[in-house]
Write a protein that holds these residues in place. Structure first.
Motif, PDB file in Angstrom:
ATOM      1  N   GLN A  93     -19.759  97.510   5.596  1.00 52.30           N
ATOM      2  CA  GLN A  93     -19.491  97.642   4.163  1.00 52.30           C
ATOM      3  C   GLN A  93     -19.900  96.380   3.401  1.00 52.30           C
ATOM      4  OE1 GLN A  93     -15.358  98.791   3.889  1.00 52.30           O
ATOM      5  NE2 GLN A  93     -15.744 100.859   4.656  1.00 52.30           N
ATOM      6  N   PHE A  94     -19.727  95.227   4.024  1.00 52.03           N
ATOM      7  CA  PHE A  94     -20.165  93.976   3.407  1.00 52.03           C
ATOM      8  C   PHE A  94     -21.680  93.980   3.210  1.00 52.03           C
ATOM      9  CE2 PHE A  94     -20.836  89.164   4.180  1.00 52.03           C
ATOM     10  CZ  PHE A  94     -20.816  88.886   2.821  1.00 52.03           C
ATOM     11  N   SER A  95     -22.409  94.519   4.170  1.00 51.25           N
ATOM     12  CA  SER A  95     -23.870  94.602   4.050  1.00 51.25           C
ATOM     13  C   SER A  95     -24.265  95.491   2.879  1.00 51.25           C
ATOM     14  CB  SER A  95     -24.473  95.149   5.350  1.00 51.25           C
ATOM     15  OG  SER A  95     -24.121  94.343   6.456  1.00 51.25           O
ATOM     16  N   VAL A  96     -23.529  96.584   2.695  1.00 52.92           N
ATOM     17  CA  VAL A  96     -23.787  97.475   1.561  1.00 52.92           C
ATOM     18  C   VAL A  96     -23.517  96.754   0.249  1.00 52.92           C
ATOM     19  CG1 VAL A  96     -23.071  99.627   0.426  1.00 52.92           C
ATOM     20  CG2 VAL A  96     -23.300  99.555   2.921  1.00 52.92           C
ATOM     21  N   GLY A  97     -22.413  96.000   0.197  1.00 53.58           N
ATOM     22  CA  GLY A  97     -22.083  95.253  -1.007  1.00 53.58           C
ATOM     23  C   GLY A  97     -23.083  94.160  -1.320  1.00 53.58           C
ATOM     24  N   LEU A  98     -23.545  93.468  -0.280  1.00 48.51           N
ATOM     25  CA  LEU A  98     -24.558  92.428  -0.468  1.00 48.51           C
ATOM     26  C   LEU A  98     -25.863  93.012  -0.994  1.00 48.51           C
ATOM     27  CD1 LEU A  98     -24.032  90.276   2.749  1.00 48.51           C
ATOM     28  CD2 LEU A  98     -23.828  89.442   0.389  1.00 48.51           C
ATOM     29  N   GLU A  99     -26.255  94.140  -0.432  1.00 48.05           N
ATOM     30  CA  GLU A  99     -27.513  94.759  -0.850  1.00 48.05           C
ATOM     31  C   GLU A  99     -27.464  95.124  -2.333  1.00 48.05           C
ATOM     32  OE1 GLU A  99     -31.433  96.016  -0.505  1.00 48.05           O
ATOM     33  OE2 GLU A  99     -30.199  94.872   0.905  1.00 48.05           O
ATOM     34  N   LYS A 100     -26.328  95.628  -2.787  1.00 49.37           N
ATOM     35  CA  LYS A 100     -26.187  95.989  -4.200  1.00 49.37           C
ATOM     36  C   LYS A 100     -26.377  94.762  -5.086  1.00 49.37           C
ATOM     37  CE  LYS A 100     -22.859  97.667  -7.613  1.00 49.37           C
ATOM     38  NZ  LYS A 100     -21.492  98.202  -7.848  1.00 49.37           N
ATOM     39  N   ARG A 101     -25.849  93.623  -4.650  1.00 45.31           N
ATOM     40  CA  ARG A 101     -25.860  92.426  -5.478  1.00 45.31           C
ATOM     41  C   ARG A 101     -27.133  91.592  -5.343  1.00 45.31           C
ATOM     42  NH1 ARG A 101     -21.023  94.154  -4.378  1.00 45.31           N
ATOM     43  NH2 ARG A 101     -19.322  93.792  -5.883  1.00 45.31           N
ATOM     44  N   LEU A 102     -27.710  91.565  -4.149  1.00 46.29           N
ATOM     45  CA  LEU A 102     -28.826  90.663  -3.897  1.00 46.29           C
ATOM     46  C   LEU A 102     -30.163  91.350  -3.637  1.00 46.29           C
ATOM     47  CD1 LEU A 102     -27.036  88.042  -1.586  1.00 46.29           C
ATOM     48  CD2 LEU A 102     -27.590  87.820  -4.015  1.00 46.29           C
ATOM     49  N   GLY A 103     -30.120  92.646  -3.347  1.00 49.48           N
ATOM     50  CA  GLY A 103     -31.357  93.343  -3.014  1.00 49.48           C
ATOM     51  C   GLY A 103     -32.416  93.221  -4.094  1.00 49.48           C
ATOM     52  N   GLY A 104     -31.991  93.317  -5.357  1.00 52.62           N
ATOM     53  CA  GLY A 104     -32.927  93.225  -6.462  1.00 52.62           C
ATOM     54  C   GLY A 104     -33.495  91.836  -6.648  1.00 52.62           C
ATOM     55  N   LYS A 105     -32.889  90.857  -5.970  1.00 48.44           N
ATOM     56  CA  LYS A 105     -33.367  89.474  -6.038  1.00 48.44           C
ATOM     57  C   LYS A 105     -34.180  89.103  -4.805  1.00 48.44           C
ATOM     58  CE  LYS A 105     -29.330  88.145  -8.774  1.00 48.44           C
ATOM     59  NZ  LYS A 105     -28.178  87.219  -8.896  1.00 48.44           N
ATOM     60  N   GLY A 106     -34.495  90.106  -3.995  1.00 45.71           N
ATOM     61  CA  GLY A 106     -35.323  89.864  -2.819  1.00 45.71           C
ATOM     62  C   GLY A 106     -34.577  89.407  -1.589  1.00 45.71           C
ATOM     63  N   VAL A 107     -33.247  89.502  -1.605  1.00 45.73           N
ATOM     64  CA  VAL A 107     -32.432  89.150  -0.442  1.00 45.73           C
ATOM     65  C   VAL A 107     -31.797  90.434   0.074  1.00 45.73           C
ATOM     66  CG1 VAL A 107     -30.520  87.763   0.452  1.00 45.73           C
ATOM     67  CG2 VAL A 107     -31.948  86.868  -1.412  1.00 45.73           C
ATOM     68  N   HIS A 108     -32.186  90.845   1.277  1.00 42.92           N
ATOM     69  CA  HIS A 108     -31.714  92.118   1.810  1.00 42.92           C
ATOM     70  C   HIS A 108     -30.770  91.915   2.994  1.00 42.92           C
ATOM     71  CE1 HIS A 108     -34.324  94.411  -0.804  1.00 42.92           C
ATOM     72  NE2 HIS A 108     -35.287  93.542  -0.535  1.00 42.92           N
ATOM     73  N   ALA A 109     -29.776  92.781   3.073  1.00 43.09           N
ATOM     74  CA  ALA A 109     -28.724  92.654   4.088  1.00 43.09           C
ATOM     75  C   ALA A 109     -28.740  93.845   5.033  1.00 43.09           C
ATOM     76  CB  ALA A 109     -27.359  92.540   3.415  1.00 43.09           C
ATOM     77  N   TYR A 110     -28.510  93.559   6.316  1.00 40.85           N
ATOM     78  CA  TYR A 110     -28.540  94.587   7.351  1.00 40.85           C
ATOM     79  C   TYR A 110     -27.344  94.402   8.284  1.00 40.85           C
ATOM     80  CZ  TYR A 110     -33.365  94.539   5.728  1.00 40.85           C
ATOM     81  OH  TYR A 110     -34.489  94.561   4.936  1.00 40.85           O
ATOM     82  N   ALA A 111     -26.758  95.510   8.710  1.00 44.11           N
ATOM     83  CA  ALA A 111     -25.715  95.480   9.735  1.00 44.11           C
ATOM     84  C   ALA A 111     -26.325  96.007  11.023  1.00 44.11           C
ATOM     85  CB  ALA A 111     -24.525  96.342   9.327  1.00 44.11           C
ATOM     86  N   VAL A 112     -25.962  95.401  12.158  1.00 41.55           N
ATOM     87  CA  VAL A 112     -26.548  95.836  13.425  1.00 41.55           C
ATOM     88  C   VAL A 112     -25.484  96.031  14.503  1.00 41.55           C
ATOM     89  CG1 VAL A 112     -28.697  94.607  12.919  1.00 41.55           C
ATOM     90  CG2 VAL A 112     -26.986  93.509  14.331  1.00 41.55           C
ATOM     91  N   HIS A 113     -25.745  96.991  15.350  1.00 40.46           N
ATOM     92  CA  HIS A 113     -24.987  97.185  16.594  1.00 40.46           C
ATOM     93  C   HIS A 113     -25.867  96.659  17.719  1.00 40.46           C
ATOM     94  CE1 HIS A 113     -22.987  98.793  20.027  1.00 40.46           C
ATOM     95  NE2 HIS A 113     -23.811  99.805  20.200  1.00 40.46           N
ATOM     96  N   PRO A 114     -25.488  95.544  18.342  1.00 41.71           N
ATOM     97  CA  PRO A 114     -26.367  94.976  19.374  1.00 41.71           C
ATOM     98  C   PRO A 114     -26.382  95.760  20.672  1.00 41.71           C
ATOM     99  CG  PRO A 114     -24.341  93.717  19.222  1.00 41.71           C
ATOM    100  CD  PRO A 114     -24.306  94.697  18.089  1.00 41.71           C
ATOM    101  N   GLY A 115     -25.346  96.570  20.910  1.00 41.99           N
ATOM    102  CA  GLY A 115     -25.238  97.294  22.176  1.00 41.99           C
ATOM    103  C   GLY A 115     -24.096  96.739  23.007  1.00 41.99           C
ATOM    104  N   GLY A 116     -23.846  97.371  24.120  1.00 45.23           N
ATOM    105  CA  GLY A 116     -22.805  96.897  25.032  1.00 45.23           C
ATOM    106  C   GLY A 116     -23.344  95.787  25.911  1.00 45.23           C
ATOM    107  N   ILE A 117     -22.813  94.593  25.738  1.00 40.59           N
ATOM    108  CA  ILE A 117     -23.286  93.429  26.501  1.00 40.59           C
ATOM    109  C   ILE A 117     -22.081  92.634  26.962  1.00 40.59           C
ATOM    110  CG2 ILE A 117     -24.810  91.404  26.466  1.00 40.59           C
ATOM    111  CD1 ILE A 117     -25.112  93.322  23.427  1.00 40.59           C
ATOM    112  N   MET A 118     -22.092  92.167  28.190  1.00 45.08           N
ATOM    113  CA  MET A 118     -21.006  91.334  28.690  1.00 45.08           C
ATOM    114  C   MET A 118     -21.306  89.880  28.355  1.00 45.08           C
ATOM    115  SD  MET A 118     -18.906  93.504  29.698  1.00 45.08           S
ATOM    116  CE  MET A 118     -17.679  92.341  30.301  1.00 45.08           C
ATOM    117  N   THR A 119     -20.635  89.368  27.328  1.00 46.86           N
ATOM    118  CA  THR A 119     -20.808  87.972  26.916  1.00 46.86           C
ATOM    119  C   THR A 119     -19.432  87.346  26.751  1.00 46.86           C
ATOM    120  OG1 THR A 119     -20.696  88.378  24.531  1.00 46.86           O
ATOM    121  CG2 THR A 119     -22.852  88.664  25.592  1.00 46.86           C
TER     122      THR A 119
END
Length: 323
Positions: A194-220
């Protein structure tokens, strides 16, 4: 590897093949171990100047040495950051802005998972406070440098764990409901989307784009709080998902494969101008409220929910960010 063949087992180096990041400045939170270290190494190997933000500067120095050796680049710096302290976050942002005059890639990688009930220095429930509020404040404090560097990108590490729960705007700190470590983790990971969606609304038009990612199941090291039962549960969930969707590759990922979707979101030309989305296995996920194998829940990408979370987050950190 052809870019349209990227998937479950694709590595960060494969994603970045042929991409030149010379002259780009990247900040990676949680860079002292696991996915953060691998992400920083892969970006540095393609020419980026990388700064890793770490809670323990001694461990950070060791990780920076590892990144330099693994990437062949000496442009690797360390900055102190404790995402469980608003004072530390503000100091980190001020220190960064005093030293650097730009920021091209912000990788919000750090986090905690399924920990016992605990609170940040400012009294927030630990997972929501660290995973979401900490990165919320850091990102907004650094936004002017991102705008200055546009086109720039922000990558927020979420998880398929966002399927566990939506954000409880009326009780984010579990003050009126029984604490459940997985519901808490799910809430924080939904907040990352949801933060990525909010960032995109505010900054996308200024050339700053936000993405959320699921890296996968990893043992770290992220799993340091997990019990044997927790690990068995996660393993079964991942194996069941793989058996139901064998074409996805399934199973736990290696760390190099786990960092791939982050690197894809940070650099893929295919994503230019297309922020506010959730990615998994190096592709944009479809909205799906049923599948446990893949997809993003509709509540995680709901613009109205994203706005309500933004308002709450500003109240909680005590700052308003006008865009």
């Amino acid at each position: 590897m052809a870019r349209d063949n990227f998937g479950h087992d694709t590595t960060a180096d494969e994603v970045l093949e042929g991409i030149d990041l010379t002259g780009k400045l990247a900040l990676v939170t949680g860079g002292a171990s696991g996915l953060g270290t691998e992400t920083a190494r892969a970006l540095a190997a393609r020419g980026a100047h990388v700064v890793i933000a770490v809670r323990d500067t001694e461990k950070g120095a060791a990780a920076a040495k590892e990144i330099r050796e693994g990437s062949g680049s000496d442009k690797v710096d360390v900055i102190e950051l404790d995402l469980a302290s608003l004072d530390s976050i503000r100091q980190c942002a001020d220190t960064f802005a005093a030293k650097y005059d730009r920021l091209d890639l912000l990788i919000n990688n750090a986090g905690v998972m399924a920990c016992p009930l605990a609170h940040t220095a400012d009294g927030f429930e630990m997972q929501f406070g660290t995973n979401h509020l900490g990165h919320f404040l850091l990102t907004n404090r650094l936004a002017p440098l991102l705008e200055k560097s546009a086109p720039a990108r922000i990558v927020n590490l979420s998880s398929r764990g966002h399927q566990f729960d939506d954000v409880h705007l009326d009780d984010p700190n579990f003050e009126r409901r029984d604490y459940d470590k997985w519901a808490s983790y799910g809430q924080s990971k939904t907040a990352n989307v949801q933060f990525s969606v909010g960032l995109e609304k505010r900054l996308g038009g200024k050339g700053v784009h936000a993405y959320a990612v699921h890296p996968g199941g990893i043992m770290t090291n992220l799993g340091r709080h997990l019990t044997e039962d927790d690990i068995a549960m996660l393993r079964k969930r991942i194996e069941d998902n793989a058996s139901q969707s064998p074409s996805s590759g399934g199973g736990f990922k290696s760390i190099p494969a786990g960092a791939a979707t982050t690197c894809f979101a940070a650099t893929a030309p295919e994503l230019e101008g297309k922020g506010g989305v959730y990615l998994e296995d190096c592709h944009v996920a479809q909205v799906d409220d049923e599948s446990r194998q893949d997809g993003v829940r509709s509540y995680a990408v709901d613009p109205g929910k994203a706005e309500a979370l933004w308002t709450l987050s500003e109240e909680m950190v005590g700052e308003k960010f006008g865009y």
